[in-house]
Design a protein around this motif. Structure first.
Motif, PDB file in Angstrom:
ATOM      1  N   LYS A 152       5.444  27.517 -41.771  1.00  0.00           N
ATOM      2  CA  LYS A 152       4.306  26.905 -42.446  1.00  0.00           C
ATOM      3  C   LYS A 152       4.016  25.535 -41.841  1.00  0.00           C
ATOM      4  O   LYS A 152       4.932  24.855 -41.385  1.00  0.00           O
ATOM      5  N   PRO A 153       2.774  25.108 -41.860  1.00  0.00           N
ATOM      6  CA  PRO A 153       2.476  23.753 -41.377  1.00  0.00           C
ATOM      7  C   PRO A 153       3.048  22.717 -42.325  1.00  0.00           C
ATOM      8  O   PRO A 153       3.167  22.955 -43.530  1.00  0.00           O
TER       9      PRO A 153
ATOM     10  N   GLU B 126      -7.978  29.367 -46.300  1.00  0.00           N
ATOM     11  CA  GLU B 126      -7.602  30.365 -45.304  1.00  0.00           C
ATOM     12  C   GLU B 126      -6.836  31.545 -45.890  1.00  0.00           C
ATOM     13  O   GLU B 126      -6.886  32.643 -45.367  1.00  0.00           O
TER      14      GLU B 126
ATOM     15  N   SER C 189      -8.570  31.074 -38.171  1.00  0.00           N
ATOM     16  CA  SER C 189      -7.628  30.447 -39.092  1.00  0.00           C
ATOM     17  C   SER C 189      -6.309  31.215 -39.150  1.00  0.00           C
ATOM     18  O   SER C 189      -6.141  32.264 -38.519  1.00  0.00           O
ATOM     19  N   ARG C 190      -5.381  30.712 -39.982  1.00  0.00           N
ATOM     20  CA  ARG C 190      -4.051  31.322 -40.063  1.00  0.00           C
ATOM     21  C   ARG C 190      -4.076  32.724 -40.651  1.00  0.00           C
ATOM     22  O   ARG C 190      -3.116  33.478 -40.482  1.00  0.00           O
TER      23      ARG C 190
ATOM     24  N   TYR D 186       2.360  21.445 -37.257  1.00  0.00           N
ATOM     25  CA  TYR D 186       3.625  22.162 -37.401  1.00  0.00           C
ATOM     26  C   TYR D 186       4.755  21.346 -36.776  1.00  0.00           C
ATOM     27  O   TYR D 186       4.553  20.670 -35.758  1.00  0.00           O
TER      28      TYR D 186
ATOM     29  N   HIS E 139      -4.097  22.053 -38.257  1.00  0.00           N
ATOM     30  CA  HIS E 139      -2.797  22.198 -38.911  1.00  0.00           C
ATOM     31  C   HIS E 139      -1.745  21.521 -38.045  1.00  0.00           C
ATOM     32  O   HIS E 139      -1.833  21.544 -36.812  1.00  0.00           O
TER      33      HIS E 139
ATOM     34  N   SER F  84       1.534  19.778 -42.545  1.00  0.00           N
ATOM     35  CA  SER F  84       0.342  19.104 -43.039  1.00  0.00           C
ATOM     36  C   SER F  84      -0.875  19.798 -42.451  1.00  0.00           C
ATOM     37  O   SER F  84      -0.770  20.568 -41.493  1.00  0.00           O
ATOM     38  N   ARG F  85      -2.036  19.521 -43.038  1.00  0.00           N
ATOM     39  CA  ARG F  85      -3.288  20.075 -42.530  1.00  0.00           C
ATOM     40  C   ARG F  85      -4.434  19.164 -42.949  1.00  0.00           C
ATOM     41  O   ARG F  85      -4.274  18.285 -43.788  1.00  0.00           O
ATOM     42  N   SER F  86      -5.592  19.405 -42.372  1.00  0.00           N
ATOM     43  CA  SER F  86      -6.739  18.553 -42.667  1.00  0.00           C
ATOM     44  C   SER F  86      -7.330  18.831 -44.037  1.00  0.00           C
ATOM     45  O   SER F  86      -8.059  18.006 -44.574  1.00  0.00           O
TER      46      SER F  86
ATOM     47  N   ALA G 204      -0.147  26.520 -48.553  1.00  0.00           N
ATOM     48  CA  ALA G 204      -0.455  26.362 -47.131  1.00  0.00           C
ATOM     49  C   ALA G 204       0.441  25.367 -46.414  1.00  0.00           C
ATOM     50  O   ALA G 204       0.522  25.373 -45.207  1.00  0.00           O
ATOM     51  N   VAL G 205       1.111  24.479 -47.120  1.00  0.00           N
ATOM     52  CA  VAL G 205       1.849  23.409 -46.460  1.00  0.00           C
ATOM     53  C   VAL G 205       3.313  23.453 -46.867  1.00  0.00           C
ATOM     54  O   VAL G 205       3.638  23.585 -48.044  1.00  0.00           O
TER      55      VAL G 205
END
Length: 704
Positions: free
Chosen positions: A463-464, A397, A356-357, A441, A439, A466-468, A402-403
């Motif tokens: 940063k991403p 993570e 993970s990140r 980017y 993720h 979006s992510r799942s 996170a987004v």
């Protein structure tokens, strides 16, 4: 190989038609050697009571009036036995409502009447292809009853045989204990699944959306989220089972004295234990409804697992709806044009399993996939981020936000659905789902033309968008997002690094958008200009000339053994290489077929080895004499080799060590192999080889 419904992959190379014809010809009943009538196919401990010994019987040995399908398949044909596979059977209940989809899974040319050979087959979608699974019709029976799935009519056996085929596909019956209904839904349809939080909509809006989805062929189910393991299987005061999958089979409106009532019809795959609140089978509310209305909706007031529930009560009692449709428009009234791209991938420890990140030094090594959004949606697409049920119960993570913020104006953005499925986690009696996520980017313009540019620094400083969601220990994770025009990269990862596994990723995007693997550029080599162009240092030249005279044969040349001695006895200790690696370096030279080196060639190779030692030391950050395998691609780039991820992955599998470290000797061996393969490709005169490209060439021969 394109394994479609019309031409599915034959599971374990078993051809149904050939096997059936052979049995009919010799007048024998099929006995499946690939899934024998033995305890190993069950995968569960044997019962110690002799009176409950397991028997394997064919349908006509169980019931003289046995039928494959009696009339038409229905939800009442499916009752759960002594196996925790309600997730599978609830999906199967949904499947019976859609005859075309049912016929895809259960070919309609099968009967228990003559000509009968004791063999059946079923088709399942598996990671982008359809697979045809053959089984014999011997079923496990205990105390005179089918051990697992059965039909309420007692003489119908299609569901029990389908369950057996799915168990064979996954290793054994025990491998089906526990799961998410979306897994089975996708395997029955090849469609895309989604999770929907019941609380995200008002009861009326949810009821309308579910009814609309059912009318378009969407498979629907629901469950009550269990807070912990102890709650799974607990029955609520309303008669509902926590953590248990129910099929949603219909929506309808009935009239009582107060007006219209919006209802949903559900089914418990157990075939019993029903909802007992208002509008349940035996409640007084039905006394206020005309008989004609009750007949119209086929109300059956019996303990068969099927019941009606008012929309308001459904929303207050259930937490999650699972749905699966052939395209991402499960809840949208207006169909749209989707383009689907899929990729098979793998997380290889030490190579492409970066975690993970939170693992900032290795996250960038995970598999990456490019997406170019240029075509905008031509209609509103509602509820693009309604997958919040997937955020529960996973692993976060890090503690940061996170987004990154990203503009998602419907007029200037496009819809994308990404799904990541891990493969082969149900094997025999073990279910081992890894924690997975992806993720997304945004790639800035200055990096869009260089696929090799997205390294550790890019992901640590961006940063991403979006992510799942949180990392989930489930087979699949998916997300529907809206993205403004631009270039993006999707990174698939496990929570911890160095976790081995394979996966399937598919991306649904509006027509006109482009999708490709990050590694889609041709591999290249600048080794000659980067390494071989460096002249030997004057001090090293003098040493090499002296040692060459000592080791050379009568022909004034060095063979591999002599070159190995020259490196290991007279030069720096850190240049020690194995005899096999020395052979590889020599065969990378033009030796005229002699396999020996002249003085000039020896000087060139020593200079090259010195350059490679400097590169190796650059990435041997702890001076241990080994290089972190995650840094292999960077070291190879420094030596002049640009490799796409699949090639790099195969190279690591060929030369990597069990402890995920690479010695200097191993690094030089990789260089020698790559140099020779690039030279051979350049000398290849076949047009067919050139059309396939250098990447295909390397993947074909890198393991030789």
């Amino acid at each position: 190989m394109d394994c479609t419904l019309g031409s599915p992959l034959q599971h374990r190379d078993q051809d149904y038609g050939q096997l059936r014809d052979a049995c009919l010809k010799c007048k024998s009943l099929f006995e499946d050697p690939e899934f024998p009538a033995q305890r190993s196919s069950i995968g569960l401990p044997a019962d110690t009571d002799p009176a409950r010994a397991l028997k394997w019987l064919r349908p006509k040995e169980i019931n003289k009036n046995a039928k494959f399908i009696e009339g038409t398949a229905s939800t009442n044909d499916i009752c759960q036995g002594q196996l925790g596979d309600c997730w599978l059977l609830a999906a199967l209940s949904c499947l019976t409502l859609h005859q075309p989809l049912f016929a895809n899974v259960v070919p309609n040319d099968q009967e228990l009447s003559e000509p009968y050979a004791g063999i059946f087959h079923f088709r399942f979608w598996q990671y982008g292809q359809w697979v045809d699974v053959v089984v014999d019709d011997r079923l496990p029976v205990q105390s005179g009853r089918l051990l697992f799935s059965y039909s309420r009519t007692q003489n119908e056996f299609w569901s029990a045989l389908l369950e057996k085929a799915y168990a064979k596909l996954n290793g054994c019956y025990a491998s089906l204990k526990g799961g998410n209904i979306t897994e089975a839904m996708e395997d029955f349809t090849g469609g895309i699944a989604r999770s929907l939080s019941v609380a995200s909509r008002t009861p009326a809006v949810l009821w309308r959306a579910l009814g609309s989805s059912l009318s378009r062929g969407t498979m629907l189910s629901c469950f009550i989220q269990a807070v912990n393991r102890a709650e799974v299987g607990m029955v609520t005061p309303e008669g509902l089972v926590r953590g248990h999958a129910y099929a949603i089979t219909a929506t309808d409106v009935v009239k009582d004295k107060k007006g219209e009532v919006c209802l949903l019809r559900l089914r418990n795959p157990w075939g019993f234990v029903e909802y007992c609140g208002p509008w349940s089978d035996n409640c007084k509310e039905w006394d206020e409804v005309d008989n004609a209305e009750k007949q119209r909706i086929a109300l059956t007031r019996a303990e068969d697992g099927e019941f009606w529930i008012k929309a308001d009560y459904f929303s207050s009692l259930f937490t999650t709806v699972e749905m699966c449709s052939l395209n991402p428009d499960a809840l949208d009234d207006t169909p749209s044009s989707w383009r689907i791209t899929s990729h098979q991938g793998a997380w290889v420890p030490g190579c492409s399993a970066g975690g993970s990140r939170k693992y900032r030094r290795t996250f960038w090594t995970n598999p990456q996939y490019r997406l170019v959004v240029s075509q905008l949606d031509h209609q509103d697409v509602a509820d693009e981020n309604d997958d919040d049920a997937e955020e529960q119960g996973g692993l976060e993570e890090d503690g940061e936000e996170a987004v990154a913020a990203v503009q998602t104006d419907r007029r200037t953005s496009s819809t994308v659905v990404v799904e990541l499925l891990q493969k082969h986690c149900r094997q025999k009696d073990k279910i081992n789902f890894m924690y997975i996520a992806f993720h997304i980017y945004r790639v800035p313009p200055e990096l869009q033309d260089d696929p090799s540019s997205l390294k550790a620094s890019f992901f640590s400083s961006n940063k991403p968008v979006s992510r799942s969601g949180k990392y989930q220990a489930q087979r699949g994770t998916r997300r529907k997002v809206r993205l403004p025009p631009g270039n993006y990269v999707i990174v698939a990862s496990t929570f911890k690094p160095n976790i081995q596994g394979s996966f399937f990723v598919r991306i649904f995007a509006q027509a006109g958008n482009e999708l490709e693997s990050q590694g889609g550029v041709p591999c290249s080599s600048e080794f000659s200009s980067v390494v071989l162009a460096n002249p030997i240092a004057p001090d090293d030249r003098s040493k090499v000339q002296v040692l060459f005279k000592q080791q050379a044969g009568l022909d004034n040349r060095l063979n591999a053994v002599q070159f190995n001695k020259l490196l290991n006895s007279g030069l720096e200790e850190s240049l020690h290489l194995s005899l096999e690696t020395c052979r590889g370096l020599i065969f990378g030279q033009d030796t005229g077929g002699t396999g020996t080196l002249s003085l000039a060639q020896t000087e060139q190779l020593v200079a090259a080895v010195n350059s490679l030692q400097a590169i190796f030391s650059q990435f041997d950050t702890d001076s241990s004499g080994t290089m972190s395998s995650f840094e292999l691609s960077l070291a190879l780039q420094a030596a002049g080799f640009l490799l796409d991820p699949p090639v790099l992955q195969q190279l690591w599998l060929r030369h990597g060590t069990a402890d995920l470290l690479l010695s200097f000797d191993g690094f030089v061996a990789c260089i020698g192999k790559l140099r020779k393969l690039f030279d051979l490709y350049e000398s290849e005169g076949s047009l067919e080889v050139k059309e396939h490209g250098i990447n295909t060439w390397l993947l074909r021969f890198i393991g030789v």
